[in-house]
Design an enzyme around this catalytic site. Structure first.
Site, PDB file in Angstrom:
ATOM      1  CB  SER A 127      33.984  50.020  42.656  1.00 15.79           C
ATOM      2  OG  SER A 127      33.625  51.145  43.429  1.00 15.79           O
ATOM      3  CE1 TYR A 140      37.092  49.411  37.975  1.00 17.88           C
ATOM      4  CE2 TYR A 140      35.611  50.820  39.111  1.00 17.88           C
ATOM      5  CZ  TYR A 140      36.696  50.036  39.833  1.00 17.88           C
ATOM      6  OH  TYR A 140      36.826  49.390  41.082  1.00 17.88           O
TER       7      TYR A 140
HETATM    8  N1  LIG Z   1      41.416  52.658  43.218  1.00 13.55           N
HETATM    9  C1  LIG Z   1      40.383  52.786  44.256  1.00 13.55           C
HETATM   10  O1  LIG Z   1      40.063  54.176  44.318  1.00 13.55           O
HETATM   11  C2  LIG Z   1      39.135  51.764  43.672  1.00 13.55           C
HETATM   12  C3  LIG Z   1      38.333  51.952  44.408  1.00 13.55           C
HETATM   13  C4  LIG Z   1      37.304  51.067  44.391  1.00 13.55           C
HETATM   14  C5  LIG Z   1      37.623  50.104  44.093  1.00 13.55           C
HETATM   15  N2  LIG Z   1      38.949  49.747  43.246  1.00 13.55           N
HETATM   16  C6  LIG Z   1      39.349  48.651  43.500  1.00 13.55           C
HETATM   17  O2  LIG Z   1      40.279  47.092  44.214  1.00 13.55           O
HETATM   18  C7  LIG Z   1      41.051  46.643  43.340  1.00 13.55           C
HETATM   19  C8  LIG Z   1      42.400  47.338  43.677  1.00 13.55           C
HETATM   20  O3  LIG Z   1      43.032  48.646  42.813  1.00 13.55           O
HETATM   21  P1  LIG Z   1      44.163  49.111  43.314  1.00 13.55           P
HETATM   22  O4  LIG Z   1      43.131  50.788  43.458  1.00 13.55           O
HETATM   23  O5  LIG Z   1      45.333  48.579  43.867  1.00 13.55           O
HETATM   24  O6  LIG Z   1      44.701  49.256  41.496  1.00 13.55           O
HETATM   25  P2  LIG Z   1      46.419  49.139  41.146  1.00 13.55           P
HETATM   26  O7  LIG Z   1      46.663  50.219  42.324  1.00 13.55           O
HETATM   27  O8  LIG Z   1      46.372  49.796  39.856  1.00 13.55           O
HETATM   28  O9  LIG Z   1      46.782  48.225  41.382  1.00 13.55           O
HETATM   29  C9  LIG Z   1      45.725  46.665  40.254  1.00 13.55           C
HETATM   30  C10 LIG Z   1      46.802  45.623  40.438  1.00 13.55           C
HETATM   31  O10 LIG Z   1      45.835  44.643  39.446  1.00 13.55           O
HETATM   32  C11 LIG Z   1      46.793  43.695  39.130  1.00 13.55           C
HETATM   33  N3  LIG Z   1      46.557  43.615  37.748  1.00 13.55           N
HETATM   34  C12 LIG Z   1      45.951  44.123  36.728  1.00 13.55           C
HETATM   35  N4  LIG Z   1      45.662  43.497  35.887  1.00 13.55           N
HETATM   36  C13 LIG Z   1      45.555  42.001  36.452  1.00 13.55           C
HETATM   37  C14 LIG Z   1      45.721  40.425  35.442  1.00 13.55           C
HETATM   38  N5  LIG Z   1      45.264  40.470  34.248  1.00 13.55           N
HETATM   39  N6  LIG Z   1      45.827  39.697  35.902  1.00 13.55           N
HETATM   40  C15 LIG Z   1      46.206  39.463  37.366  1.00 13.55           C
HETATM   41  N7  LIG Z   1      46.409  40.775  38.217  1.00 13.55           N
HETATM   42  C16 LIG Z   1      46.999  41.783  37.779  1.00 13.55           C
HETATM   43  C17 LIG Z   1      48.053  44.954  38.829  1.00 13.55           C
HETATM   44  O11 LIG Z   1      49.392  44.042  39.229  1.00 13.55           O
HETATM   45  P3  LIG Z   1      49.261  43.878  37.419  1.00 13.55           P
HETATM   46  O12 LIG Z   1      49.629  45.335  36.336  1.00 13.55           O
HETATM   47  O13 LIG Z   1      51.608  43.478  37.649  1.00 13.55           O
HETATM   48  O14 LIG Z   1      49.144  42.473  37.185  1.00 13.55           O
HETATM   49  C18 LIG Z   1      48.068  45.659  40.069  1.00 13.55           C
HETATM   50  O15 LIG Z   1      49.089  44.389  41.090  1.00 13.55           O
HETATM   51  C19 LIG Z   1      40.895  46.358  41.685  1.00 13.55           C
HETATM   52  O16 LIG Z   1      39.448  45.701  41.956  1.00 13.55           O
HETATM   53  C20 LIG Z   1      40.018  48.069  41.816  1.00 13.55           C
HETATM   54  O17 LIG Z   1      38.742  48.124  41.022  1.00 13.55           O
HETATM   55  C21 LIG Z   1      39.163  50.725  43.794  1.00 13.55           C
END
Ligand SMILES: NC(=O)c1ccc[n+]([C@@H]2O[C@H](COP(=O)([O-])OP(=O)(O)OC[C@H]3O[C@@H](n4cnc5c(N)ncnc54)[C@H](OP(=O)(O)O)[C@@H]3O)[C@@H](O)[C@H]2O)c1
Length: 265
Positions: A127, A140
């Site tokens: 991120s 985070y």
């Molecule tokens: N959204 C943003 O603004 C943003 C910005 C920068 C970076 N990111 C990064 O992008 C990545 C994807 O995030 P997103 O925005 O797509 O979030 P999201 O919609 O909340 O999806 C997160 C995913 O991670 C899985 N997950 C969480 N804990 C887990 C565990 N212990 N084991 C296996 N799977 C797990 C969740 O599935 P389950 O709950 O089914 O396990 C879900 O599929 C993350 O690394 C996040 O930090 C996001």
């Protein structure tokens, strides 16, 4: 030979967009998350990345079925908000456990197989927050900074192999990440922090809500994966967000702090 890809975080957001996109391009795709997934062309492989033995069993299943592993797109991650002084430690620990130790587990479980691929690729989703300490989202930021440092080391260790690793560092993406994370309730927060915490937290939720689509990020990740030679970092986002990662490196510490303070107050 059909290439085999593992996408973590496949039940939501970036991973949910990425897994079927890879499948539509001819990859044999496994989608991992704690919940099982039902996505076109994607085999569900439920596992918690913080649980090493569950992860090992899932990877063993993948290898038994597909016989190889060429690509890992590691999207699984969680967020969380609260001041350093007051955020419950178990909530903070859970963020590090998933974002850092989960990534560590994933490396140990998959690197021996990825290294056998003639063109292995490991994309870690970090991120922009990994380049800087965001107020009230310290754990985070710390978890993503730790992930970036680990990937820096890994890249050096992998010299001479056919596996290339990189960190993909997006800005805000409109996913469920805010809805699914722990945010310490405002009435628990000390008055010193409360107004700034509330403003930063509401601002973050709004920015994420107006962020890039998961599909855009998924498409960018595929074009990164397709490159012949991967750079250590790929920042994806608005020009101002990209500029912030450069400013963080170039500006003197106090000047950078002044900029962040302006942004968050
Ligand atoms: N959204 C943003 O603004 C943003 C910005 C920068 C970076 N990111 C990064 O992008 C990545 C994807 O995030 P997103 O925005 O797509 O979030 P999201 O919609 O909340 O999806 C997160 C995913 O991670 C899985 N997950 C969480 N804990 C887990 C565990 N212990 N084991 C296996 N799977 C797990 C969740 O599935 P389950 O709950 O089914 O396990 C879900 O599929 C993350 O690394 C996040 O930090 C996001």
């Amino acid at each position: 030979m059909q290439q085999v890809a593992l996408v973590t975080g496949a039940s939501s957001g970036v991973g949910e967009a990425l897994a079927p996109l890879l499948a539509s391009q001819g990859y044999r795709v496994y989608g991992m998350s704690r919940r099982s997934v039902d996505l076109p062309g994607v085999t569900s492989l439920p596992a918690d990345v913080t649980d090493r033995s569950a992860l090992d069993s899932a990877i063993a299943q993948l290898l038994q079925e597909a016989g190889r592993l060429d690509i890992v797109m590691h999207c699984a991650g969680i967020g969380g908000a609260g001041p350093v002084e007051q955020m419950p430690t178990e909530r903070a620990r859970a963020i590090m456990e998933t974002n850092y130790w989960g990534s560590w587990n994933l490396c140990q479980a998959t690197l021996p197989h990825l290294r056998k691929s003639p063109r292995g690729r490991l994309l870690m989703v970090s991120s922009i927050a990994g380049f800087m300490g965001i107020p009230f989202r310290s754990m985070y930021s710390a978890s993503k900074a730790a992930l970036q440092a680990m990937t820096d080391s890994l890249r050096l260790e992998l010299r001479g192999s056919n596996l290339q690793a990189t960190c993909v560092c997006p800005g805000d993406i409109a996913t469920n990440i805010i809805a699914s994370q722990y945010r310490q309730p405002y009435d628990e927060i000390d008055p010193l922090y409360r107004p700034r915490y509330q403003k930063a937290d509401e601002g973050m939720a709004s920015n994420v809500g107006h962020g890039m689509t998961a599909q855009q990020v998924a498409e960018s990740m595929i074009s990164i994966m397709d490159k012949e030679s991967l750079k250590p970092y790929y920042v994806i986002g608005e020009p101002i967000q990209k500029a912030s990662t450069i400013a963080r490196r170039l500006l003197p510490g106090r000047t950078w702090e002044w900029v962040l303070n302006k942004y968050y107050s």
